[in-house]
Structures are given as structure tokens and as C-alpha cells.
Design an enzyme around this catalytic site. Structure first.
Site, short mmCIF file in Angstrom:
data_model
loop_
_atom_site.label_atom_id
_atom_site.label_comp_id
_atom_site.label_asym_id
_atom_site.label_seq_id
_atom_site.Cartn_x
_atom_site.Cartn_y
_atom_site.Cartn_z
NE ARG A 55 -2.47 0.56 3.57
CZ ARG A 55 -1.86 1.29 4.52
NH1 ARG A 55 -1.64 2.57 4.32
NH2 ARG A 55 -1.48 0.74 5.65
CE1 TYR A 108 -16.59 9.06 -16.91
CE2 TYR A 108 -15.48 9.28 -14.80
CZ TYR A 108 -16.21 8.52 -15.69
OH TYR A 108 -16.55 7.24 -15.37
CG ASP A 180 -8.88 14.07 -16.49
OD1 ASP A 180 -8.17 13.41 -17.29
OD2 ASP A 180 -9.82 13.56 -15.85
CE LYS A 205 -11.95 5.43 -19.34
NZ LYS A 205 -11.74 5.59 -17.90
#
Length: 396
Positions: A55, A108, A180, A205
Site C-alpha cells: 500500500r 467526465y 485531466d 484508457k
């Protein structure tokens, strides 16, 4: 049984080798052992380099982050478990109760939901404005504004932000500009070099490119903010899995080739769709009829990207007929895959908005977003024509 027998549950070191692997190995280990307390302490103090708990970081994430850093001209970027986790990491690293955010109104859908529903309940005010108008951003700024968030090319309407105006508006203001860059990718635009303070990606993506990973990335120009991104990612558990990072690294090896092919095909498809019966509008930044064409020419160096959006006459019924007839092109809420895919934003990415809010953005029930892949252009054109013919019948 001999005394030197090793129990099968004992962990074994990797076999010795004078050669090294060409392909990055996968390190799925959750934990990494240290020789003693002093050695572990030295790692946490930054005196030595190493890993402790996945983590807090692992080799596959570090390798992937370094590759994206190189593309974006960044240092110390963090890889997160999703694109939205990257957006959340930026918010958590920069904002606190009482702060104000200015954001583009054409982000988005889930980013908009985070801004409109989640940040206000945490004491952060949000103002949405038109990102294609730097003056609107300037008017929205307040003394307590800490962050401006925009997409260079909006999802799914493909409007091009007035980045020069936004940077001019924030010059001398303490607000940081976060971009972004998922749609544009570093192949079209490099936010940090242009003047942004932070850059965000949904690695899921175009960068990874095969619809088989869920990852995000965020990086900051300021080393202190970059350190905060790492801190909040660890504290809030935004960690990415080693296997996803490995797959994304593998996908990135072909990123530049994939993007160049997809962009070339996207331009051809946009031209092919224009003027077709049943197509009300074609939206592609490199087309002269795009509302932000002149800005796109300068900002994107005359390129248009790998996304094409269009509106069909006939609304939902025509859209359904079109999607059913295009049976070899997946209808799926994603983008950036090697295969061409369709999305219907009204029922997927922007379903949380009201009908009125969607239509104000131009997202009708006949609105289709096409993420262009690397197939042969003539094949895609034939399939589009078949689907358009079906939509015309449905709209008759």
C-alpha cells in the site's frame, strides 16, 4: 527427514542469476522483509531505498509511474487504483474545509458528481464554469479558491478549453491548475510544460490501451504537493495492484503507435460521417466546423485526437438501432482501447445529470461518442454506414 530440510511454507529467495530479465517481472508481494529494525527504520527515514508494504508502494507501480513521468515531464508521480482515485488524491492533497474549487462544467460525469455531491459535504465549495472561456474562469475565482480543474478536451463533447485564458486568469493567484489529460494524452498536450500545476490521467484508457486494467495517475510540479499526493494515496488506500501496473506498462510500449493510428482513423471517420443522412452533427476538434477549431489548431498542434462524437436524429430509438446494427463495434462505457467502441453518455458517463443539464451540454439521447481504435478505416466506415442505415429506418 534431514535436519536441513526446508518446510514448504518457508519463503525462498529468487534463484541466483548473472543475467537480468528483459521484461519487467511482476512483484505481487504485499510485504517486503528487512534484516532488522535499524534497516527498516533507515527506509522510513529515507536513508535507504526499498519497499515495505505494498500500500506504501511497490516496484510495478514505481516502474509505471516513471514511464508516465517521462511522457508528462513530471517527477514523483503516483499511480492509483483508478482514474477517479487520481482525481480524489488531488482533492485530498490540496483541499481542506473552507476552500473553493473552480471546475469546468464539461468534465467526465463522475468527476462532476464528486465535485457537486462529495466535496460540498466535506466543506469545500465548488463553482462550475465554461472552460472554453478564460474570462468565466477569472470571474469565478475567489480569494479562497485553491484549485482549478479542467480537461483540455472535454468528455464527451470534445470542446477545447481556453488554456491560455485559464493560465492568464490564475497568474498571480494562489489557486493551482489541475488538468485531466486523459483524452488528450501527452501525445497532444503536456500540461506541466504549458503552465499547469498538476496533471491527472485515467491510465485505464489510452495509456494502457487494452481495457484490462483500472488505474490512475497524478503528478504535481511542486515537490511538496507531489509528496502530499503520495501521503494521501497511502493513507486513503488508493494503491494500484502490481498486476494492473504490469499490464499497463506493457500496453504503454505501443502507446505512441496506437495513438497515431487511432488519431489518423478518427479524422477519416469524422470526415466520412459529415453530411450523412441521419447525422445532425459531427464533433471533432480538427474539423473547420468545430466551435473551438482555431484554438485546437494552436493548442493541439493541428491534431484532433482519437475521439469522435456525433448526434443522430431520432433520439434514443435511433441510437438503439444504430448500436444494435454495429454488432462488431462494442457498446461499452470506456475509451482508449485498441478496438473502436461506442458510448452513449446519456445513459453512462453523464446519467447522473438531469435531462436539462445534459441537453445544455449538447448531450442528447441521440449523442454517440466513438473511441477510435486501430482497425482498418475502410472496415469501420462500412460498419458505420450499416449502423446509420438502421438508425434511419428506426427514425422513419
Amino acid at each position: 527427514m534431514s535436519e536441513d530440510h526446508h518446510s514448504i511454507v518457508r519463503r525462498q529467495a529468487a534463484p541466483a542469476s548473472v543475467s537480468t530479465p528483459v521484461v519487467t517481472p511482476i512483484w505481487p508481494s504485499v510485504v517486503y522483509q528487512s534484516t532488522d529494525a535499524d534497516a527498516l527504520d533507515a527506509q522510513y527515514l529515507g536513508e535507504t531505498q526499498g519497499y515495505t508494504y505494498a500500500r506504501e508502494g511497490h516496484p510495478n507501480a514505481a516502474v509505471l509511474a516513471a514511464k508516465i513521468d517521462a511522457l508528462e515531464g513530471a517527477r514523483g508521480g503516483v499511480v492509483t487504483g483508478s482514474g477517479m482515485a487520481a482525481v480524489a488524491a488531488v482533492f485530498q492533497a490540496v483541499l481542506r474545509a473552507g476552500d473553493h474549487v473552480v471546475a469546468g462544467s464539461q468534465l467526465y460525469g463522475k468527476s462532476l458528481k464528486l465535485l457537486k455531491d462529495e466535496l460540498p459535504r466535506m466543506g469545500v465549495e465548488v463553482t462550475l464554469c465554461d472552460p472554453t472561456d478564460g474570462g468565466a474562469v477569472a470571474a469565478a475565482l475567489r480569494p479562497e479558491t485553491k484549485l482549478v480543474l479542467v480537461e483540455v478536451v472535454s468528455n464527451p463533447t470534445l470542446r477545447v478549453a481556453d488554456m491560455a485564458g485559464i493560465f492568464a486568469a490564475t497568474a498571480g493567484h494562489p489557486a493551482m491548475v489541475a488538468v485531466d489529460n486523459t483524452f488528450t494524452t501527452p501525445a497532444l498536450y503536456r500540461p506541466l510544460a504549458a503552465g499547469a500545476d498538476l496533471v491527472i490521467h485515467s491510465v485505464t484508457k489510452m495509456l494502457a490501451g487494452h481495457s484490462d486494467v483500472t488505474l490512475g495517475y497524478a503528478a504535481a510540479k511542486d515537490p511538496g504537493v507531489a509528496a502530499r499526493l503520495t501521503e494521501v494515496s497511502v493513507a486513503w488506500g488508493l494503491t494500484a495492484s502490481p498486476f494492473d501496473c504490469w499490464l499497463a506498462e506493457r500496453g504503454m510500449h505501443s502507446f505512441e503507435l496506437r495513438f497515431a493510428r487511432a488519431q489518423e482513423t478518427a479524422a477519416a471517420l469524422a470526415h466520412h460521417l459529415s453530411g450523412k443522412p441521419g447525422v445532425e452533427a459531427v464533433i471533432y476538434p480538427a474539423r473547420p466546423d468545430h466551435p473551438d477549431h482555431n484554438r485546437a489548431q494552436g493548442l493541439l498542434c493541428g491534431q484532433g485526437g482519437a475521439m469522435v462524437s456525433f448526434r443522430l436524429a431520432g433520439g434514443r430509438e435511433a441510437a438503439n438501432a444504430f448500436l444494435r446494427a454495429a454488432r462488431h463495434i462494442p457498446f461499452a462505457p470506456t475509451l482508449g482501447d485498441v478496438a473502436t467502441m461506442f458510448s452513449h453518455p446519456a445513459v453512462s458517463s453523464h446519467r447522473a445529470l438531469t435531462t436539462e443539464a445534459r441537453e445544455a451540454l449538447g448531450i442528447t439521447e441521440g449523442f454517440i461518442r466513438c473511441s477510435v481504435g486501430i482497425e482498418a478505416p475502410d472496415l469501420l466506415m462500412r460498419e458505420l454506414d450499416q449502423a446509420l442505415a438502421a438508425s434511419l429506418v428506426a427514425n422513419a
